[in-house]
Scaffold this active site. Structure first.
Site, PDB file in Angstrom:
ATOM      1  N   CYS A  24     -17.505  18.291  75.698  1.00  0.00           N
ATOM      2  CA  CYS A  24     -17.417  17.142  76.619  1.00  0.00           C
ATOM      3  C   CYS A  24     -18.721  16.364  76.709  1.00  0.00           C
ATOM      4  O   CYS A  24     -18.728  15.214  77.151  1.00  0.00           O
ATOM      5  CB  CYS A  24     -17.031  17.610  78.016  1.00  0.00           C
ATOM      6  SG  CYS A  24     -15.449  18.428  78.092  1.00  0.00           S
TER       7      CYS A  24
ATOM      8  N   HIS B  45     -19.596  12.544  83.895  1.00  0.00           N
ATOM      9  CA  HIS B  45     -18.447  13.097  83.174  1.00  0.00           C
ATOM     10  C   HIS B  45     -17.265  13.203  84.138  1.00  0.00           C
ATOM     11  O   HIS B  45     -17.421  13.619  85.283  1.00  0.00           O
ATOM     12  CB  HIS B  45     -18.802  14.470  82.613  1.00  0.00           C
ATOM     13  CG  HIS B  45     -17.650  15.131  81.917  1.00  0.00           C
ATOM     14  ND1 HIS B  45     -16.873  14.474  80.986  1.00  0.00           N
ATOM     15  CD2 HIS B  45     -17.132  16.385  82.027  1.00  0.00           C
ATOM     16  CE1 HIS B  45     -15.937  15.296  80.555  1.00  0.00           C
ATOM     17  NE2 HIS B  45     -16.059  16.456  81.161  1.00  0.00           N
TER      18      HIS B  45
ATOM     19  N   ASN C 189      -9.439  14.748  82.424  1.00  0.00           N
ATOM     20  CA  ASN C 189     -10.641  15.038  81.643  1.00  0.00           C
ATOM     21  C   ASN C 189     -10.344  14.765  80.164  1.00  0.00           C
ATOM     22  O   ASN C 189      -9.594  15.497  79.537  1.00  0.00           O
ATOM     23  CB  ASN C 189     -11.029  16.505  81.861  1.00  0.00           C
ATOM     24  CG  ASN C 189     -12.266  16.912  81.088  1.00  0.00           C
ATOM     25  OD1 ASN C 189     -12.792  16.148  80.273  1.00  0.00           O
ATOM     26  ND2 ASN C 189     -12.732  18.121  81.339  1.00  0.00           N
TER      27      ASN C 189
HETATM   28  O1  UT7 Z   1     -15.216  19.164  80.951  1.00  0.00           O
HETATM   29  C1  UT7 Z   1     -15.970  20.191  81.526  1.00  0.00           C
HETATM   30  C2  UT7 Z   1     -15.154  21.357  81.739  1.00  0.00           C
HETATM   31  N1  UT7 Z   1     -14.262  21.468  82.821  1.00  0.00           N
HETATM   32  C3  UT7 Z   1     -14.592  21.408  84.119  1.00  0.00           C
HETATM   33  O2  UT7 Z   1     -15.589  20.894  84.533  1.00  0.00           O
HETATM   34  C4  UT7 Z   1     -13.641  22.077  85.072  1.00  0.00           C
HETATM   35  C5  UT7 Z   1     -14.381  22.885  86.082  1.00  0.00           C
HETATM   36  N2  UT7 Z   1     -13.545  23.610  87.031  1.00  0.00           N
HETATM   37  C6  UT7 Z   1     -12.723  22.995  87.891  1.00  0.00           C
HETATM   38  O3  UT7 Z   1     -12.596  21.797  87.895  1.00  0.00           O
HETATM   39  C7  UT7 Z   1     -12.011  23.843  88.925  1.00  0.00           C
HETATM   40  O4  UT7 Z   1     -12.548  25.140  88.932  1.00  0.00           O
HETATM   41  C8  UT7 Z   1     -10.472  23.917  88.685  1.00  0.00           C
HETATM   42  C9  UT7 Z   1      -9.840  22.568  89.013  1.00  0.00           C
HETATM   43  C10 UT7 Z   1     -10.174  24.312  87.267  1.00  0.00           C
HETATM   44  C11 UT7 Z   1      -9.849  24.954  89.632  1.00  0.00           C
HETATM   45  O5  UT7 Z   1     -10.185  24.668  90.976  1.00  0.00           O
HETATM   46  P1  UT7 Z   1     -10.698  25.839  91.934  1.00  0.00           P
HETATM   47  O6  UT7 Z   1     -10.875  25.259  93.279  1.00  0.00           O
HETATM   48  O7  UT7 Z   1     -11.906  26.442  91.285  1.00  0.00           O
HETATM   49  O8  UT7 Z   1      -9.458  26.805  91.948  1.00  0.00           O
HETATM   50  P2  UT7 Z   1      -9.372  28.346  91.532  1.00  0.00           P
HETATM   51  O9  UT7 Z   1      -9.559  28.517  90.062  1.00  0.00           O
HETATM   52  O10 UT7 Z   1     -10.249  29.127  92.438  1.00  0.00           O
HETATM   53  O11 UT7 Z   1      -7.881  28.667  91.883  1.00  0.00           O
HETATM   54  C12 UT7 Z   1      -7.460  28.726  93.211  1.00  0.00           C
HETATM   55  C13 UT7 Z   1      -6.002  29.106  93.232  1.00  0.00           C
HETATM   56  C14 UT7 Z   1      -5.662  30.331  92.388  1.00  0.00           C
HETATM   57  O12 UT7 Z   1      -4.707  31.073  93.103  1.00  0.00           O
HETATM   58  P3  UT7 Z   1      -5.106  32.420  93.831  1.00  0.00           P
HETATM   59  O13 UT7 Z   1      -5.609  33.320  92.760  1.00  0.00           O
HETATM   60  O14 UT7 Z   1      -6.182  32.046  94.810  1.00  0.00           O
HETATM   61  O15 UT7 Z   1      -3.836  32.853  94.471  1.00  0.00           O
HETATM   62  C15 UT7 Z   1      -5.007  29.741  91.155  1.00  0.00           C
HETATM   63  O16 UT7 Z   1      -4.072  30.614  90.577  1.00  0.00           O
HETATM   64  O17 UT7 Z   1      -5.203  28.036  92.710  1.00  0.00           O
HETATM   65  C16 UT7 Z   1      -4.329  28.543  91.712  1.00  0.00           C
HETATM   66  N3  UT7 Z   1      -4.102  27.500  90.716  1.00  0.00           N
HETATM   67  C17 UT7 Z   1      -3.148  26.579  90.848  1.00  0.00           C
HETATM   68  N4  UT7 Z   1      -2.201  26.363  91.784  1.00  0.00           N
HETATM   69  C18 UT7 Z   1      -1.372  25.327  91.617  1.00  0.00           C
HETATM   70  C19 UT7 Z   1      -4.792  27.289  89.582  1.00  0.00           C
HETATM   71  N5  UT7 Z   1      -4.279  26.215  88.944  1.00  0.00           N
HETATM   72  C20 UT7 Z   1      -3.270  25.758  89.710  1.00  0.00           C
HETATM   73  C21 UT7 Z   1      -2.357  24.700  89.587  1.00  0.00           C
HETATM   74  N6  UT7 Z   1      -1.439  24.522  90.562  1.00  0.00           N
HETATM   75  N7  UT7 Z   1      -2.395  23.852  88.535  1.00  0.00           N
END
Ligand code: UT7
Length: 340
Positions: A127, A267, A297
């Site tokens: 990225c 980004h 993204n």
């Molecule tokens: O280009 C550079 C690379 N990419 C990035 O910069 C991405 C960086 N990371 C992020 O943007 C965030 O970490 C995410 C958007 C990927 C995730 O957000 P988060 O607030 O860190 O969520 P999380 O991974 O802690 O997940 C929270 C909960 C989980 O459930 P449990 O385990 O707490 O019950 C996930 O299973 O949300 C769940 N979850 C979803 N729920 C509904 C994960 N994806 C989804 C989804 N829909 N699409």
């Protein structure tokens, strides 16, 4: 009064300045909304919007390759600058999703736009690739090696997305953005740059299969090794820290203050990351360019598309200090300040 940049390495004796004299971008027509995704995996518009700020993303057609999108963006940048493809000396394509392992996607772009005399190669910095490529291109212009360098960020991430993994499939989209670099005496152009990497984190954002380490075989094809693997939370943490540090570094190197920056183009991966970086930098929200809601993204294309939109919409104007900052797999991160 407008603060003048400090004489940074970009202005070293004997070197000349490098400006962005044209921008272009392209995004495929097909839109995939959060509601569409909620019919594919267990997710919702509410979750995606609050956690990422994304509302929809563009999806390239099956027969639309990274080089097709890159060529369209490049032609738009050339048209804006009124420069013919034949004048290009170098084409750099930053991408994590090349048309093929080899030859370079830049060579396909060359063929598609008719840039006969250009040397062409790809830049692999995920990225963050667009700003890595701008820095490389800048070196060639500044050293008087080349007159015109086309820098493109292009990715078709949806081709390497695991459409059954809700943790990742809601995040990505396709597109391309381009910037034409040349020397123009009436602006400082690129005034400060910074690039960094940390291979220690290579396993938090990667595509494990398809290279020499794990070729995709008939036996392992079902294991999704040919798709993006990401530890979202860890990437999030690193992204905020690294982008903040990179932005500060380029401001300091340029001898400017945060208040001098007219527009920051970060980004576009997640609105929460963008806002965290803006807040910690102390830059007002209205100076932060955001289009992640419309594209998701798009990897190396993200900042390049945003730069083109900021340019064409008049959001950035001649004389403005524009700060771009990126972050991606590798890990890799970079920042560039340009006097527009
Ligand atoms: O280009 C550079 C690379 N990419 C990035 O910069 C991405 C960086 N990371 C992020 O943007 C965030 O970490 C995410 C958007 C990927 C995730 O957000 P988060 O607030 O860190 O969520 P999380 O991974 O802690 O997940 C929270 C909960 C989980 O459930 P449990 O385990 O707490 O019950 C996930 O299973 O949300 C769940 N979850 C979803 N729920 C509904 C994960 N994806 C989804 C989804 N829909 N699409």
């Amino acid at each position: 009064m407008k603060r003048q940049p400090r004489s940074s390495p970009c202005f070293a004796k004997g070197l000349r300045t490098t400006s962005i004299i044209g921008t272009g971008s392209y995004a495929p027509e097909k839109r995939l909304t959060n509601d569409d995704l909620s019919r594919m995996v267990d997710t919702s518009d509410e979750w995606i919007t609050t956690r990422t700020g994304i509302k929809e993303r563009r999806i390239a057609a099956k027969d639309e390759q990274t080089s097709d999108m890159a060529a369209k963006a490049a032609l738009r940048a050339l048209e804006q600058a009124n420069v013919k493809p034949e004048a290009l000396d170098l084409i750099l394509v930053a991408t994590a999703t090349p048309d093929m392992v080899f030859p370079a996607t830049a060579c396909f772009v060359q063929k598609k736009i008719g840039a006969k005399k250009a040397a062409c190669f790809d830049v692999s910095a995920a990225c963050a690739g667009f700003l890595f490529a701008v820095e490389i291109g800048q070196q060639f212009i500044s050293s008087r090696t080349y007159e015109y360098v086309m820098v493109i960020g292009a990715d078709k991430l949806t081709a390497i997305t695991n459409w059954t993994d809700r943790n990742t499939c809601v995040l990505f989209g396709d597109g391309a953005g381009a910037a034409l670099l040349a020397h123009r005496g009436d602006a400082h152009g690129v005034i400060s740059t910074y690039m960094a990497s940390d291979g220690k984190f290579s396993d938090i954002l990667f595509m494990p299969g398809g290279g020499t380490k794990t070729p995709i075989t008939r036996e392992n094809a079902h294991m999704n090794l040919h798709t993006i693997h990401m530890s979202g939370k860890e990437v999030y943490k690193q992204a905020v820290t690294a982008m903040l540090a990179a932005a500060k570094k380029t401001i300091e190197r340029a001898g400017l203050a945060v208040e001098d920056i007219a527009c920051i183009i970060p980004h576009q991966a997640n609105l929460r990351i963008i806002e965290a970086v803006g807040e910690r930098l102390g830059i007002p929200r209205e100076k932060v360019f955001v289009n992640v809601d419309r594209y998701g993204n798009t990897s190396a294309a993200a900042v390049a598309i945003a730069l083109d939109e900021a340019n064409r919409s008049g959001r950035i104007k001649k004389g403005d200090y524009v700060l771009m900052v990126v972050f991606g797999g590798g890990l890799t991160w970079a920042s560039t300040i340009v006097e527009w």
